[in-house]
Design an enzyme around this catalytic site. Sequence first.
Site, PDB file in Angstrom:
ATOM      1  N   ASP A  18       0.848  -1.200   0.000  1.00 31.22           N
ATOM      2  CA  ASP A  18       0.000   0.000   0.000  1.00 31.22           C
ATOM      3  C   ASP A  18       0.883   1.250   0.000  1.00 31.22           C
ATOM      4  O   ASP A  18       1.754   1.390   0.851  1.00 31.22           O
ATOM      5  CB  ASP A  18      -0.907  -0.001   1.236  1.00 31.22           C
ATOM      6  N   THR A  41       1.195 -10.797  -9.922  1.00 25.82           N
ATOM      7  CA  THR A  41       0.190 -10.816  -8.844  1.00 25.82           C
ATOM      8  C   THR A  41      -1.145 -10.328  -9.412  1.00 25.82           C
ATOM      9  O   THR A  41      -1.208  -9.809 -10.531  1.00 25.82           O
ATOM     10  CB  THR A  41       0.599  -9.887  -7.682  1.00 25.82           C
ATOM     11  N   GLU A 101      -0.943  -6.560 -10.112  1.00 25.79           N
ATOM     12  CA  GLU A 101      -0.209  -6.263 -11.349  1.00 25.79           C
ATOM     13  C   GLU A 101      -1.071  -6.553 -12.578  1.00 25.79           C
ATOM     14  O   GLU A 101      -1.122  -5.756 -13.518  1.00 25.79           O
ATOM     15  CB  GLU A 101       1.083  -7.081 -11.410  1.00 25.79           C
TER      16      GLU A 101
HETATM   17  C1  LIG Z   1      -2.146  -3.344  -2.958  1.00 28.85           C
HETATM   18  S1  LIG Z   1      -2.386  -4.881  -2.162  1.00 28.85           S
HETATM   19  C2  LIG Z   1      -1.325  -6.001  -3.070  1.00 28.85           C
HETATM   20  C3  LIG Z   1      -1.680  -7.449  -2.834  1.00 28.85           C
HETATM   21  C4  LIG Z   1      -0.827  -8.454  -3.619  1.00 28.85           C
HETATM   22  N1  LIG Z   1       0.557  -8.421  -3.191  1.00 28.85           N
HETATM   23  C5  LIG Z   1      -0.934  -8.203  -5.103  1.00 28.85           C
HETATM   24  O1  LIG Z   1       0.032  -7.674  -5.683  1.00 28.85           O
HETATM   25  O2  LIG Z   1      -1.978  -8.536  -5.702  1.00 28.85           O
HETATM   26  C6  LIG Z   1      -1.506  -4.696  -0.633  1.00 28.85           C
HETATM   27  C7  LIG Z   1      -1.858  -5.784   0.379  1.00 28.85           C
HETATM   28  O3  LIG Z   1      -1.047  -5.678   1.529  1.00 28.85           O
HETATM   29  C8  LIG Z   1      -1.835  -5.912   2.681  1.00 28.85           C
HETATM   30  N2  LIG Z   1      -1.155  -5.237   3.794  1.00 28.85           N
HETATM   31  C9  LIG Z   1      -0.900  -3.911   3.879  1.00 28.85           C
HETATM   32  N3  LIG Z   1      -0.240  -3.631   5.006  1.00 28.85           N
HETATM   33  C10 LIG Z   1      -0.060  -4.818   5.654  1.00 28.85           C
HETATM   34  C11 LIG Z   1       0.557  -5.186   6.877  1.00 28.85           C
HETATM   35  N4  LIG Z   1       1.135  -4.261   7.652  1.00 28.85           N
HETATM   36  N5  LIG Z   1       0.555  -6.481   7.223  1.00 28.85           N
HETATM   37  C12 LIG Z   1      -0.027  -7.416   6.432  1.00 28.85           C
HETATM   38  N6  LIG Z   1      -0.637  -7.125   5.260  1.00 28.85           N
HETATM   39  C13 LIG Z   1      -0.640  -5.853   4.873  1.00 28.85           C
HETATM   40  C14 LIG Z   1      -3.178  -5.329   2.335  1.00 28.85           C
HETATM   41  O4  LIG Z   1      -4.223  -5.874   3.120  1.00 28.85           O
HETATM   42  C15 LIG Z   1      -3.301  -5.699   0.856  1.00 28.85           C
HETATM   43  O5  LIG Z   1      -3.914  -6.960   0.674  1.00 28.85           O
END
Ligand SMILES: C[S@@+](CC[C@H](N)C(=O)[O-])C[C@H]1O[C@@H](n2cnc3c(N)ncnc32)[C@H](O)[C@@H]1O
Length: 218
Positions: A123, A197, A200
């Site tokens: 994020d 992913t 992506e």
């Molecule tokens: C933009 S999404 C990308 C998901 C995946 N990696 C993809 O590329 O499809 C970011 C993910 O990170 C998770 N996330 C963000 N901060 C996190 C944290 N501190 N611990 C665990 N998960 C986290 C969010 O819930 C979200 O599912």
Amino acid sequence: MALSAHGRELDVTGYGRLQEDLPPFEAGPIDLAAWFGFEEPQQPLELEIGSGKGTFLVQQAQRFPGVNYLGVEWARAYWRHAADRARRHGLNNVRLLRAEAGFFVRHFIPDGALRQVHVYFPDPWPKARHHKRRLLQEPFLRELHPRLARGGAVRIATDHQDYFAWIEEHAGRVADLYERLPFESPESAGADELVGTNFERKYRREGRPFHGLILRTR
Ligand SMILES: C[S@@+](CC[C@H](N)C(=O)[O-])C[C@H]1O[C@@H](n2cnc3c(N)ncnc32)[C@H](O)[C@@H]1O
């Protein structure tokens, strides 16, 4: 049992674990292979932070049954989806933890336990007042370092130009610990993909550019 968006029952039995079930954090690091019940506990372990729906983990774990993969995901629905998916594929080398990754890394991962850490499309927290919430910054990279095995690496990809510039700056601050290398796509990525992913694949259709780098421990 929870249902997917399409009304299918999601079963995480044996594959999904919860932060609430971890031992008290004051007790220190845990035996990860034993606690997660990996069938081949002696195999190298790789961690994916923010594993989303688990596409990378499932694809990579199918290719490399001799490696254990642990995904940490905060969003309950994604965690459940990914754990159910790993179970349906019968992937004994994949486990999913629903937890806040910083908390988990800080308190539960023993030194030298991880061969690689994958962080794909974290994020970006674009507003300046939220930058402190960004996962990838100097203190976290310093905390992660001892948990990596010798020669271990952190692999990072993002679509967010400003976050990437921030990551590059913080990578420079930890140059005493990590060597910066160009990104190399994982073996499970498709021919025209950086990682492959869900995120992506969705944003590639919009023509967004992607950025990546690898930080390898010195
Ligand atoms: C933009 S999404 C990308 C998901 C995946 N990696 C993809 O590329 O499809 C970011 C993910 O990170 C998770 N996330 C963000 N901060 C996190 C944290 N501190 N611990 C665990 N998960 C986290 C969010 O819930 C979200 O599912």
